[in-house]
Motif scaffolding. Structure first.
Motif, PDB file in Angstrom:
ATOM      1  N   ILE A 115      48.827  67.967  66.912  1.00 49.02           N
ATOM      2  CA  ILE A 115      48.615  68.698  65.651  1.00 49.02           C
ATOM      3  C   ILE A 115      49.605  68.231  64.593  1.00 49.02           C
ATOM      4  O   ILE A 115      49.240  67.991  63.438  1.00 49.02           O
ATOM      5  N   GLY A 175      48.590  65.319  63.035  1.00 43.34           N
ATOM      6  CA  GLY A 175      47.298  65.437  62.347  1.00 43.34           C
ATOM      7  C   GLY A 175      46.146  64.848  63.138  1.00 43.34           C
ATOM      8  O   GLY A 175      45.055  64.675  62.626  1.00 43.34           O
ATOM      9  N   PRO A 226      37.730  66.535  64.406  1.00 41.86           N
ATOM     10  CA  PRO A 226      37.356  67.065  63.086  1.00 41.86           C
ATOM     11  C   PRO A 226      36.952  68.538  63.118  1.00 41.86           C
ATOM     12  O   PRO A 226      37.243  69.281  62.184  1.00 41.86           O
ATOM     13  N   ARG A 240      40.155  70.440  63.122  1.00 41.25           N
ATOM     14  CA  ARG A 240      40.739  70.336  61.778  1.00 41.25           C
ATOM     15  C   ARG A 240      40.039  71.312  60.817  1.00 41.25           C
ATOM     16  O   ARG A 240      40.696  72.072  60.106  1.00 41.25           O
ATOM     17  N   LEU A 265      40.888  74.988  61.535  1.00 45.88           N
ATOM     18  CA  LEU A 265      42.258  75.342  61.123  1.00 45.88           C
ATOM     19  C   LEU A 265      42.385  75.373  59.599  1.00 45.88           C
ATOM     20  O   LEU A 265      43.008  76.273  59.034  1.00 45.88           O
ATOM     21  N   GLU A 266      41.788  74.404  58.938  1.00 49.81           N
ATOM     22  CA  GLU A 266      41.847  74.397  57.466  1.00 49.81           C
ATOM     23  C   GLU A 266      41.144  75.620  56.892  1.00 49.81           C
ATOM     24  O   GLU A 266      41.574  76.193  55.904  1.00 49.81           O
ATOM     25  N   PHE A 317      43.447  78.543  57.145  1.00 51.62           N
ATOM     26  CA  PHE A 317      44.493  78.433  56.121  1.00 51.62           C
ATOM     27  C   PHE A 317      43.944  78.836  54.751  1.00 51.62           C
ATOM     28  O   PHE A 317      44.580  79.542  53.986  1.00 51.62           O
ATOM     29  N   GLU A 340      48.739  74.916  66.933  1.00 53.24           N
ATOM     30  CA  GLU A 340      49.170  74.956  65.532  1.00 53.24           C
ATOM     31  C   GLU A 340      50.194  76.083  65.364  1.00 53.24           C
ATOM     32  O   GLU A 340      49.888  77.164  64.840  1.00 53.24           O
ATOM     33  N   ARG A 376      42.741  63.152  58.437  1.00 55.73           N
ATOM     34  CA  ARG A 376      43.572  63.830  59.432  1.00 55.73           C
ATOM     35  C   ARG A 376      43.835  65.268  59.006  1.00 55.73           C
ATOM     36  O   ARG A 376      43.544  65.665  57.882  1.00 55.73           O
ATOM     37  N   TYR A 377      44.449  66.000  59.928  1.00 60.58           N
ATOM     38  CA  TYR A 377      44.808  67.393  59.657  1.00 60.58           C
ATOM     39  C   TYR A 377      46.231  67.443  59.125  1.00 60.58           C
ATOM     40  O   TYR A 377      47.101  66.727  59.633  1.00 60.58           O
TER      41      TYR A 377
END
Lengths: 378, 291
Positions: free
Chosen positions: A90, A93, A97, A100, A103-104, A107, A193, B216-217
């Motif tokens: 994490i 990064g 996907p 990702r 998690l995004e 946020f 995360e 990427r994250y």
């Protein structure tokens, strides 16, 4: 990378491991993937290998069901080592996907499902549900923590709707946070995360503490586990809905009049059973429904088979093409003559219901949350 | 079907422009322009009281999708060849979150162009502000997204390249740096899924299309650490721009009003299997004299 700063060996007490193998022996996903958690307990003692180990795809197979930790004679938590390895990825990064995006989305919009806050209350529909005001003078008995999956998933929202009907029938004084409710972060932490989970912890504790309520009730065992055991400074007691509903039935506040003449079994969610020892309340509720013939799985309670929905697995596709545990589970249910698999977790509901479709038995095998059965029996 | 173009620009074109990369090694200096946009894909969109904007009060914001791929492309090149990535965004302090995410992923420096005079800028006026900020920087490639999720103009990369006096390519979905970083081979996505391959001299502007890579994250800790990096804020005056050159005054296109397309009254749904519906459709078209 904080995981490395503290040192893996210290953080997870790796030198305490006696390599007895009880973790791997009990690991449900080791049946279908290359995951060998005992090996990770050994190999991660070499700090120089951490990066290489974190790149192994099987670390994402763990469902964090907790069987390994529950069985460890030394009280270690092997699953946490895998979460620690995930956090190294994490930080770089390097995640799938789908992970990702989930998690995004947390946020940005406070939920992992890529939906805006403005739609968080869509599940309510025509129901009359009180949205609580922070710092209200009047005390509300129950703050219902809805959970992102119950709020946004079209299948699972029926569970939340059923809960409202059940609570209203029992005269429970309850309210919800509304659009400001955010993800509990259970899956965030298990995806590795750590930083985002700390944000969930801080912000949710502050938000929940601002409400004048006697207790918080969750629908998902994942929210329950996190609010109850992983948050810092929450001043309200936390209950899973099965605890409250069992009490309502016992106190005679909830009466069930309609019969459900079906053979019903119950699938223990890992986060309710293995991780919080809530085994009796769900069974108490199911057996109070008129007409129900209750049958136990062979693998039940502490030995219950994980459905593979936890540990962030809703957003991680496993490389293994072997039969899913949820498929084994629904086949077992069919073989024992069950017509309904009752669950008490949104992830179990989705994984098991999918498995009935994969197996082509969705017509004969119903997967339903206990709350849905209750609402039908009112 | 695949054509190759050579968009070589002679050095005198660049003489009046910015600094020319003269290093022998392949290290690349890159600039990525990012825009903060409302996420409207899943939300209901309403026109606000002014009639010239949408009501954004209940929308969440994030980096423009193409720009996210542009950031990733720059960082991947930096990781492969070395160099520096500078992130530029035009907007208020709320843009810092988008900038920090790009810094967390591997960006080195950041500039935010912030001035009330920028309000109402069209793509051309935005390009003028960006060009003013970029012209004195060292760069081999300026990345932008191919188009913005909100206004969809797709003007900025083209106008920016023109103002900087460098070649450009848009809808770039494949990129390879050639010959010690003096040229690049770019694949452009055309209509019908065709790819057009070009060789382009650096420095250049590339408008990046989604799908060129897998972004990427940016971890939460990474974003927090990136908060320590300075974001240089520049006003129109800092950029040497007169207020008349930017914002609505400096724009060629001015947004007059938004409107929701009117719902038509006549809609006939044809029923039946494909053969029947096709026959019915043909008959209607014939009756109306359309075929």
């Amino acid at each position: 990378m904080s995981t490395e700063e503290i040192s893996f060996i210290e953080k997870y007490d790796l030198l305490g491991c006696i390599q007895c193998g009880r973790c791997t022996g009990g690991c449900p996903v080791s049946m279908r993937t290359n995951l060998n958690v005992r090996r990770f307990m050994y190999d991660t003692q070499n700090e120089e290998r951490l990066e290489e180990l974190s790149e192994r795809p099987e670390i994402w197979d763990c469902t964090t069901c907790y069987t390994c930790a529950a069985r460890c004679p030394k009280g270690l938590e092997p699953l946490e080592v895998l979460i620690g390895l995930r956090s190294l990825q994490i930080e770089e990064g390097r995640v799938q996907p789908t992970v990702r995006d989930a998690l995004e989305s947390i946020f940005k919009d406070g939920n992992p499902w890529g939906s805006p806050r403005a739609k968080r209350l869509d599940w309510i529909g025509d129901l009359d549900v009180k949205v609580l005001e922070p710092e209200a003078e009047e005390t509300t008995d129950v703050l219902l923590f809805v959970c992102c999956t119950d709020a946004y998933d079209p299948r699972v929202m029926k569970v939340a709707q059923s809960l409202v009907k059940v609570f209203q029938a029992a005269g429970v004084d309850f309210g919800i946070i509304g659009e400001d409710e955010s993800c509990c972060g259970s899956e965030v932490r298990r995806l590795g995360e750590e930083g985002l989970f700390e944000m969930c912890d801080e912000e949710n504790v502050e938000l929940l503490n601002s409400f004048n309520v006697n207790r918080v009730v969750t629908i998902s065992p994942h929210c329950y586990n996190t609010l109850k055991k992983e948050y810092h400074g929450l001043r309200h007691p936390v209950l899973h809905y099965t605890e409250l509903v069992a009490q309502l039935l016992e106190d005679g506040k909830l009466t069930l009049s309609k019969e459900i003449n079906k053979v019903v079994t119950y699938h223990d969610p890992c986060f309710l059973g293995k991780q919080n020892s809530i085994y009796d309340e769900p069974r108490y509720i199911i057996t109070r429904i008129p007409g129900v013939e209750f049958r136990e799985f062979d693998r039940c309670r502490e030995r219950s088979l994980c459905c593979e929905g936890g540990g962030g697995k809703m957003w991680v596709e496993s490389e293994s093409k072997a039969e899913r545990l949820a498929e084994i589970r629904v086949t077992d249910a069919k073989d024992m003559g069950a017509e309904v698999i009752a669950v008490a977790c949104p992830f179990c509901l989705l994984t098991l219901e999918d498995a009935t479709k994969v197996r082509g038995i969705e017509e004969e095998m119903r997967v339903a949350d206990i709350l849905e059965l209750l609402a039908e029996a009112l | 079907m695949i054509r190759a173009f050579f968009l070589g620009l002679s050095s005198q074109v660049r003489e009046g422009g910015g600094w020319i990369s003269g290093r022998g090694e392949e290290s690349m200096n890159m600039i990525v322009c990012v825009k903060r946009v409302p996420d409207t894909a899943e939300s209901e969109v309403h026109i606000d009281a002014s009639g010239r904007d949408i009501d954004k009060s209940r929308l969440s914001f994030g980096i423009n999708e193409c720009d996210n791929y542009a950031v990733e492309e720059a960082i991947q090149i930096k990781e492969k060849l070395g160099g520096k990535v500078t992130v530029i965004s035009l907007g208020g302090k709320e843009n810092d979150e988008v900038i920090r995410m790009a810094l967390a992923k591997g960006g080195d420096d950041a500039i935010r162009l912030d001035d009330p005079a920028f309000a109402g800028s069209d793509g051309f006026a935005v390009a003028k502000a960006l060009a003013a900020a970029i012209k004195d920087l060292e760069y081999d490639i300026v990345f932008t997204g191919a188009l913005a999720d909100d206004d969809g103009y797709a003007v900025v990369p083209v106008a920016l390249a023109e103002l900087l006096g460098v070649p450009h390519a848009t809808y770039v979905k494949d990129l390879e740096i050639l010959e010690d970083g003096k040229k690049a081979r770019v694949g452009r996505e055309l209509e019908g899924g065709l790819m057009e391959y070009l060789e382009i001299e650096l420095p250049c502007v590339l408008g990046i299309q989604t799908g060129i890579n897998e972004p990427r994250y940016a971890s939460f800790k990474g974003i927090k650490q990136a908060a320590k990096k300075e974001i240089v804020v520049k006003s129109a005056a800092d950029l040497g721009l007169d207020p008349s050159e930017v914002g609505e005054a400096g724009s060629w296109a001015v947004l007059e009003k938004f409107s929701v397309p009117e719902v038509g009254e006549m809609a006939e749904i044809l029923e039946g299997d494909p053969e029947e519906t096709a026959a019915k459709l043909a008959q209607i078209l014939k009756e109306k004299g359309l075929i």
